[in-house]
Scaffold this active site. Sequence first.
Site, PDB file in Angstrom:
ATOM      1  N   ASP A  23      -4.186 -33.274  35.585  1.00  0.00           N
ATOM      2  CA  ASP A  23      -5.679 -33.807  36.287  1.00  0.00           C
ATOM      3  C   ASP A  23      -5.435 -33.754  37.755  1.00  0.00           C
ATOM      4  OD1 ASP A  23      -8.047 -35.063  36.009  1.00  0.00           O
ATOM      5  OD2 ASP A  23      -7.164 -36.918  36.335  1.00  0.00           O
ATOM      6  N   HIS A  40      -9.500 -25.066  39.974  1.00  0.00           N
ATOM      7  CA  HIS A  40      -8.955 -24.833  38.290  1.00  0.00           C
ATOM      8  C   HIS A  40      -8.189 -23.576  38.657  1.00  0.00           C
ATOM      9  CE1 HIS A  40     -11.376 -27.941  36.869  1.00  0.00           C
ATOM     10  NE2 HIS A  40     -12.308 -27.532  36.937  1.00  0.00           N
ATOM     11  N   LEU A 134      10.838 -21.180  24.703  1.00  0.00           N
ATOM     12  CA  LEU A 134       9.760 -22.387  24.775  1.00  0.00           C
ATOM     13  C   LEU A 134       8.696 -22.363  23.980  1.00  0.00           C
ATOM     14  CD1 LEU A 134       9.163 -24.991  26.585  1.00  0.00           C
ATOM     15  CD2 LEU A 134       7.864 -23.259  28.029  1.00  0.00           C
TER      16      LEU A 134
HETATM   17  C1  IPE Z   1      -8.203 -35.233  30.997  1.00  0.00           C
HETATM   18  O1  IPE Z   1      -8.699 -35.385  32.289  1.00  0.00           O
HETATM   19  C2  IPE Z   1      -8.295 -34.026  30.548  1.00  0.00           C
HETATM   20  C3  IPE Z   1      -7.673 -32.767  31.024  1.00  0.00           C
HETATM   21  C4  IPE Z   1      -6.723 -32.872  31.979  1.00  0.00           C
HETATM   22  C5  IPE Z   1      -7.868 -31.543  30.433  1.00  0.00           C
HETATM   23  P1  IPE Z   1     -10.318 -35.707  32.692  1.00  0.00           P
HETATM   24  O2  IPE Z   1     -10.443 -35.603  34.203  1.00  0.00           O
HETATM   25  O3  IPE Z   1     -11.136 -35.158  31.790  1.00  0.00           O
HETATM   26  O4  IPE Z   1     -10.028 -37.137  32.199  1.00  0.00           O
HETATM   27  P2  IPE Z   1     -10.909 -38.680  32.724  1.00  0.00           P
HETATM   28  O5  IPE Z   1     -12.479 -38.170  32.340  1.00  0.00           O
HETATM   29  O6  IPE Z   1     -10.904 -38.761  33.901  1.00  0.00           O
HETATM   30  O7  IPE Z   1     -10.498 -39.545  31.805  1.00  0.00           O
HETATM   31  C1  IPE Z   2      -8.171 -31.387  35.464  1.00  0.00           C
HETATM   32  O1  IPE Z   2      -8.769 -31.698  36.657  1.00  0.00           O
HETATM   33  C2  IPE Z   2      -8.737 -29.960  34.581  1.00  0.00           C
HETATM   34  C3  IPE Z   2      -9.726 -30.259  33.712  1.00  0.00           C
HETATM   35  C4  IPE Z   2     -10.243 -31.526  33.080  1.00  0.00           C
HETATM   36  C5  IPE Z   2     -10.497 -29.109  33.040  1.00  0.00           C
HETATM   37  P1  IPE Z   2     -10.220 -32.231  36.967  1.00  0.00           P
HETATM   38  O2  IPE Z   2     -11.223 -31.226  37.060  1.00  0.00           O
HETATM   39  O3  IPE Z   2     -10.551 -33.394  35.876  1.00  0.00           O
HETATM   40  O4  IPE Z   2      -9.959 -32.844  38.418  1.00  0.00           O
HETATM   41  P2  IPE Z   2     -10.414 -34.350  38.856  1.00  0.00           P
HETATM   42  O5  IPE Z   2      -9.907 -35.233  38.175  1.00  0.00           O
HETATM   43  O6  IPE Z   2     -11.878 -34.238  38.956  1.00  0.00           O
HETATM   44  O7  IPE Z   2      -9.763 -34.415  40.615  1.00  0.00           O
HETATM   45 MG    MG Z   3     -10.163 -35.240  36.214  1.00  0.00          MG
END
Ligand code: IPE
Ligand code: IPE
Ligand code: MG
Length: 255
Positions: A23, A40, A134
Amino acid sequence: MGNQASTDSINERLPRHVAIIMDGNGRWARKRGMPRHAGHPAGVEAVRRVIQHCVARKIEVLTLFAFSSENWRRPKQEVGLIMDLFIRSLRKEAKRLHHNGVCLKVIGERAAFSEKLQQRIHEVEQLTADNTALVLQVAANYGGRWDILQAAKSLAVAVEKGELSTHEIDEALLANRLSFAGLPDPDLFIRTGGEHRLSNFLLWQAAYAELYFSDLLWPDFDAAALDLAFADYASRQRRFGRTGEQISGEEAEAS
Ligand code: IPE
Ligand code: IPE
Ligand code: MG
């Protein structure tokens, strides 16, 4: 983790299975004045580093949360860019994964993906199926509730067909129909990006995982950060419901 003593203590108690909620990509990009989606591709670099380090440390299974069943709620443009990146990364990384002995599996409801993406996933899974260095599970359109629900439905179908009777259903039978049947449950569950929540990741399988939260945004996560998590994991006593005295008694006997 520069000195030998700490490296040795990590190696003694490494997790077999590491699961990571990757995240913080969006915030990483925004901090640099870039649009969210620019985070990303930077996240893919961190994925590469972490896979390499898990291979080096001889971790058995690495499960990465790439896209949740709830992430479809994001703006269409971001979802589209994530899907494109997924397709491109699978194509670009397939050879490297294969060369490093990584066996790739995608877990989640893949019927929602485009034909092209499903085909690409299938090809990489086939290519790497016999690799043993792995097991890398990429969770895409995955949700912990979805996983338990599809396992429950498949048990219900087996009962309907008369292949199984209700009283035979136990934890092992249900676990066998979850996404990663046959693999050990995660020992270490990491979330980067500073949030302290599970966001519907491995709800059943993480029942006894050790939780570790890092404030680093995912694109900043690297081998050193992973070693910090391993060191923290190595210092914990896992009790699985028993007492601390029972566990230290067993450890003393074993050594
Ligand atoms: C969780 O992250 C999903 C992934 C890392 C793929 P999110 O950014 O979607 O989670 P919330 O919405 O903050 O809980
Ligand atoms: C995690 O990073 C990746 C996905 C959920 C695809 P985020 O896109 O949720 O990044 P933040 O949490 O908004 O910074
Ligand atoms: Mg996120």
